[in-house]
Design an enzyme around this catalytic site. Structure first.
Site, PDB file in Angstrom:
ATOM      1  N   TYR A 191       9.058   9.395  16.019  1.00  0.00           N
ATOM      2  CA  TYR A 191       9.963   9.790  14.926  1.00  0.00           C
ATOM      3  C   TYR A 191       9.959  11.276  14.556  1.00  0.00           C
ATOM      4  CZ  TYR A 191       9.874   4.735  14.381  1.00  0.00           C
ATOM      5  OH  TYR A 191       9.940   3.397  14.621  1.00  0.00           O
ATOM      6  N   CYS A 221      11.573   1.738  16.132  1.00  0.00           N
ATOM      7  CA  CYS A 221      12.106   0.468  15.607  1.00  0.00           C
ATOM      8  C   CYS A 221      13.227   0.772  14.627  1.00  0.00           C
ATOM      9  CB  CYS A 221      10.996  -0.323  14.928  1.00  0.00           C
ATOM     10  SG  CYS A 221       9.838  -0.972  16.127  1.00  0.00           S
ATOM     11  N   HIS A 275       0.852  -1.188   0.000  1.00  0.00           N
ATOM     12  CA  HIS A 275       0.000   0.000   0.000  1.00  0.00           C
ATOM     13  C   HIS A 275       0.894   1.246   0.000  1.00  0.00           C
ATOM     14  CE1 HIS A 275      -3.561   2.293   1.859  1.00  0.00           C
ATOM     15  NE2 HIS A 275      -3.871   1.967   0.632  1.00  0.00           N
ATOM     16  N   GLU A 287       3.140   8.364   5.288  1.00  0.00           N
ATOM     17  CA  GLU A 287       3.825   8.221   6.579  1.00  0.00           C
ATOM     18  C   GLU A 287       5.164   8.977   6.566  1.00  0.00           C
ATOM     19  OE1 GLU A 287       6.065   4.773   7.661  1.00  0.00           O
ATOM     20  OE2 GLU A 287       5.109   4.599   9.624  1.00  0.00           O
ATOM     21  N   ILE A 331       9.586 -13.307  12.297  1.00  0.00           N
ATOM     22  CA  ILE A 331       8.297 -13.553  11.641  1.00  0.00           C
ATOM     23  C   ILE A 331       7.325 -13.955  12.748  1.00  0.00           C
ATOM     24  CG2 ILE A 331       7.016 -15.000  10.003  1.00  0.00           C
ATOM     25  CD1 ILE A 331       9.601 -15.462   8.461  1.00  0.00           C
ATOM     26  N   ARG A 351      16.094  -2.013  15.369  1.00  0.00           N
ATOM     27  CA  ARG A 351      16.345  -2.889  16.524  1.00  0.00           C
ATOM     28  C   ARG A 351      15.436  -4.106  16.499  1.00  0.00           C
ATOM     29  NH1 ARG A 351      12.085  -2.654  19.848  1.00  0.00           N
ATOM     30  NH2 ARG A 351      10.718  -0.898  19.488  1.00  0.00           N
ATOM     31  N   ASP A 359       9.446  -6.591  12.088  1.00  0.00           N
ATOM     32  CA  ASP A 359       8.300  -7.413  11.688  1.00  0.00           C
ATOM     33  C   ASP A 359       8.490  -7.661  10.197  1.00  0.00           C
ATOM     34  OD1 ASP A 359       5.806  -8.314  10.858  1.00  0.00           O
ATOM     35  OD2 ASP A 359       4.679  -6.840  12.025  1.00  0.00           O
ATOM     36  N   TRP A 413      -1.024   3.471  12.011  1.00  0.00           N
ATOM     37  CA  TRP A 413      -0.614   3.847  13.372  1.00  0.00           C
ATOM     38  C   TRP A 413      -1.784   3.889  14.355  1.00  0.00           C
ATOM     39  CZ3 TRP A 413       3.937   3.662  15.620  1.00  0.00           C
ATOM     40  CH2 TRP A 413       5.068   3.652  14.805  1.00  0.00           C
TER      41      TRP A 413
HETATM   42  N1  LIG Z   1       3.817  -5.511  15.010  1.00  0.00           N
HETATM   43  C1  LIG Z   1       4.090  -4.355  14.392  1.00  0.00           C
HETATM   44  N2  LIG Z   1       4.574  -4.385  13.124  1.00  0.00           N
HETATM   45  C2  LIG Z   1       4.858  -3.234  12.471  1.00  0.00           C
HETATM   46  O1  LIG Z   1       5.315  -3.315  11.315  1.00  0.00           O
HETATM   47  C3  LIG Z   1       4.639  -1.998  13.130  1.00  0.00           C
HETATM   48  C4  LIG Z   1       4.126  -2.013  14.433  1.00  0.00           C
HETATM   49  N3  LIG Z   1       3.855  -3.190  15.043  1.00  0.00           N
HETATM   50  N4  LIG Z   1       3.882  -0.863  15.112  1.00  0.00           N
HETATM   51  C5  LIG Z   1       4.193   0.422  14.554  1.00  0.00           C
HETATM   52  C6  LIG Z   1       4.284   0.444  13.076  1.00  0.00           C
HETATM   53  C7  LIG Z   1       3.012   0.461  12.301  1.00  0.00           C
HETATM   54  N5  LIG Z   1       3.414  -0.249  11.076  1.00  0.00           N
HETATM   55  C8  LIG Z   1       2.524  -1.010  10.338  1.00  0.00           C
HETATM   56  C9  LIG Z   1       1.285  -1.320  10.852  1.00  0.00           C
HETATM   57  C10 LIG Z   1       0.393  -2.057  10.100  1.00  0.00           C
HETATM   58  C11 LIG Z   1       0.754  -2.487   8.837  1.00  0.00           C
HETATM   59  C12 LIG Z   1      -0.257  -3.241   8.029  1.00  0.00           C
HETATM   60  O2  LIG Z   1      -1.261  -3.694   8.542  1.00  0.00           O
HETATM   61  N6  LIG Z   1      -0.043  -3.398   6.745  1.00  0.00           N
HETATM   62  C13 LIG Z   1      -0.961  -4.058   5.850  1.00  0.00           C
HETATM   63  C14 LIG Z   1      -2.019  -3.100   5.363  1.00  0.00           C
HETATM   64  C15 LIG Z   1      -1.454  -1.825   4.811  1.00  0.00           C
HETATM   65  C16 LIG Z   1      -2.427  -0.670   4.702  1.00  0.00           C
HETATM   66  O3  LIG Z   1      -3.646  -0.862   4.671  1.00  0.00           O
HETATM   67  O4  LIG Z   1      -1.964   0.474   4.600  1.00  0.00           O
HETATM   68  C17 LIG Z   1      -0.179  -4.680   4.688  1.00  0.00           C
HETATM   69  O5  LIG Z   1      -0.722  -5.578   4.046  1.00  0.00           O
HETATM   70  O6  LIG Z   1       0.958  -4.264   4.451  1.00  0.00           O
HETATM   71  C18 LIG Z   1       2.005  -2.172   8.318  1.00  0.00           C
HETATM   72  C19 LIG Z   1       2.885  -1.434   9.069  1.00  0.00           C
HETATM   73  C20 LIG Z   1       4.801  -0.569  11.139  1.00  0.00           C
HETATM   74  N7  LIG Z   1       4.934  -0.761  12.544  1.00  0.00           N
HETATM   75  O1  LIG Z   2       8.574   0.638  11.462  1.00  0.00           O
HETATM   76  C1  LIG Z   2       8.369  -0.390  12.145  1.00  0.00           C
HETATM   77  C2  LIG Z   2       7.797  -0.317  13.406  1.00  0.00           C
HETATM   78  C3  LIG Z   2       7.603  -1.450  14.096  1.00  0.00           C
HETATM   79  N1  LIG Z   2       7.985  -2.654  13.611  1.00  0.00           N
HETATM   80  C4  LIG Z   2       7.718  -3.879  14.413  1.00  0.00           C
HETATM   81  C5  LIG Z   2       8.851  -4.618  15.021  1.00  0.00           C
HETATM   82  C6  LIG Z   2       8.163  -5.375  16.153  1.00  0.00           C
HETATM   83  O2  LIG Z   2       7.517  -6.525  15.608  1.00  0.00           O
HETATM   84  C7  LIG Z   2       7.108  -4.386  16.625  1.00  0.00           C
HETATM   85  C8  LIG Z   2       7.557  -3.549  17.802  1.00  0.00           C
HETATM   86  O3  LIG Z   2       7.574  -4.303  18.965  1.00  0.00           O
HETATM   87  P1  LIG Z   2       8.735  -4.154  20.077  1.00  0.00           P
HETATM   88  O4  LIG Z   2       8.324  -5.090  21.165  1.00  0.00           O
HETATM   89  O5  LIG Z   2       8.734  -2.717  20.513  1.00  0.00           O
HETATM   90  O6  LIG Z   2      10.030  -4.543  19.432  1.00  0.00           O
HETATM   91  O7  LIG Z   2       6.887  -3.538  15.522  1.00  0.00           O
HETATM   92  C9  LIG Z   2       8.547  -2.737  12.357  1.00  0.00           C
HETATM   93  O8  LIG Z   2       8.899  -3.830  11.855  1.00  0.00           O
HETATM   94  N2  LIG Z   2       8.731  -1.602  11.663  1.00  0.00           N
END
Ligand SMILES: Nc1nc(=O)c2c([nH]1)NC[C@@H]1CN(c3ccc(C(=O)N[C@@H](CCC(=O)O)C(=O)O)cc3)CN21
Ligand SMILES: O=c1ccn([C@H]2C[C@H](O)[C@@H](COP(=O)(O)O)O2)c(=O)[nH]1
Length: 264
Positions: free
Chosen positions: A94, A146, A51, A58, A208, A166, A169, A80
């Protein structure tokens, strides 16, 4: 993006099961690096739909120094939402650290403006660094950064960027993070009159989530497409004047999206 797929495979093969803060459970490896030659195409994952609108908005939101999700919501970006408080605030995350780091004497430091100035004035410097890891402020942030430090490097008229994360995901967050910093590198290069070099990504705890394993396997069965090209349609006055419409991703071919729950 074969290296991204190889990283997923590496975690599947070598990852150790590990509990985590969110209670989801992960398999995890420690310490990995990926390199992308930005002159060879824009590093966007093609084995699922990314997306892009969320990635671009962002980054513009970080660069504006904003830490409230209002702007994101107004632009249809929800990534977020789960971390904000009832007023939409995330604490000094950030945007605040990049643009508005509070110094001990009460003044505020704009790390982004400063790093652009230092790249232009003294390209050979080894101090082109932006840090979001403000130790004294971590406890006030809804989520500690992160992607917490990045460094620029200039050689042969090309700008490279190295990012350290650090915690990663790898299925949901990492494709966003790579695209976001690649975009930032293109913007900084344009502002400084440089070509783009490499984007180097480094990760600490690279994991993962246990509820992403099926999605990862689906992705690994897919053949990646050629990378798209980024076109920036004009040169804005400064790094802070880019608009969503300035960016065009030409020839972004991708496989269908893959849904996955985000660990909170
Ligand atoms: N567990 C976790 N993973 C992350 O990547 C992450 C966090 N937490 N917390 C803070 C931010 C938020 N971020 C995120 C959060 C959600 C998606 C997500 O759901 N992505 C879907 C839908 C994208 C959309 O609709 O914009 C995807 O398929 O990529 C991606 C990054 C990256 N960060
Ligand atoms: O930009 C981002 C923000 C967050 N993440 C992921 C990495 C972890 O899975 C969680 C954060 O959990 P913590 O326990 O604080 O490490 O969010 C990412 O990949 N990218």
């Amino acid at each position: 993006m074969r290296n991204y797929l190889e990283l997923l495979q590496d975690i599947l093969e070598h990852g150790t099961p590990k509990e985590d803060r969110t209670g989801t459970g992960t398999i995890s490896v420690f310490g990995r690096q990926l390199r992308f030659d930005l002159s060879q195409g824009f590093p966007l994952v093609t084995t699922k739909r990314i997306h892009l609108k969320s990635v671009v908005h962002e980054l513009l939101w970080f660069l504006s120094g904003d830490t409230n999700i209002r702007y994101l919501k107004e632009n249809g970006v929800s990534i977020w939402d789960e971390w904000a408080d009832e007023n939409g605030d995330l604490g000094p995350v950030y945007g605040s650290q990049w643009r508005n780091w509070e110094a001990p004497d009460g003044t505020h430091i704009d790390q982004i403006a400063n790093v652009i100035e230092s790249i232009k004035r003294n390209p050979d410097s080894r101090r082109h660094i932006v840090s979001a890891w403000n130790v004294a402020e971590i406890e006030n942030m809804k989520l500690p950064p992160c992607h917490f430090v990045f460094q620029f490097y200039v050689a042969g008229g090309k700008l490279s960027c190295m990012l350290t994360m650090r915690s990663v995901d790898t299925f949901l967050g990492l494709p966003f993070n790579i695209a976001s910093y690649a975009l930032l590198t293109h913007m900084v290069a344009q502002q400084c009159g440089l070509e783009v070099g490499e984007f180097i990504w480094s990760g600490g705890d690279v994991h993962i989530y246990s509820n992403h394993l099926e999605q990862v396997k689906t992705q690994l069965e897919r053949e990646p497409f050629e990378l798209p090209q980024l076109v920036i349609k004009r040169k804005p006055e400064s790094i802070f004047d880019y608009k969503f419409e300035d960016f065009e991703f030409v020839n972004y071919q991708h496989h269908p999206g893959i849904k996955a729950p985000v660990a909170i």
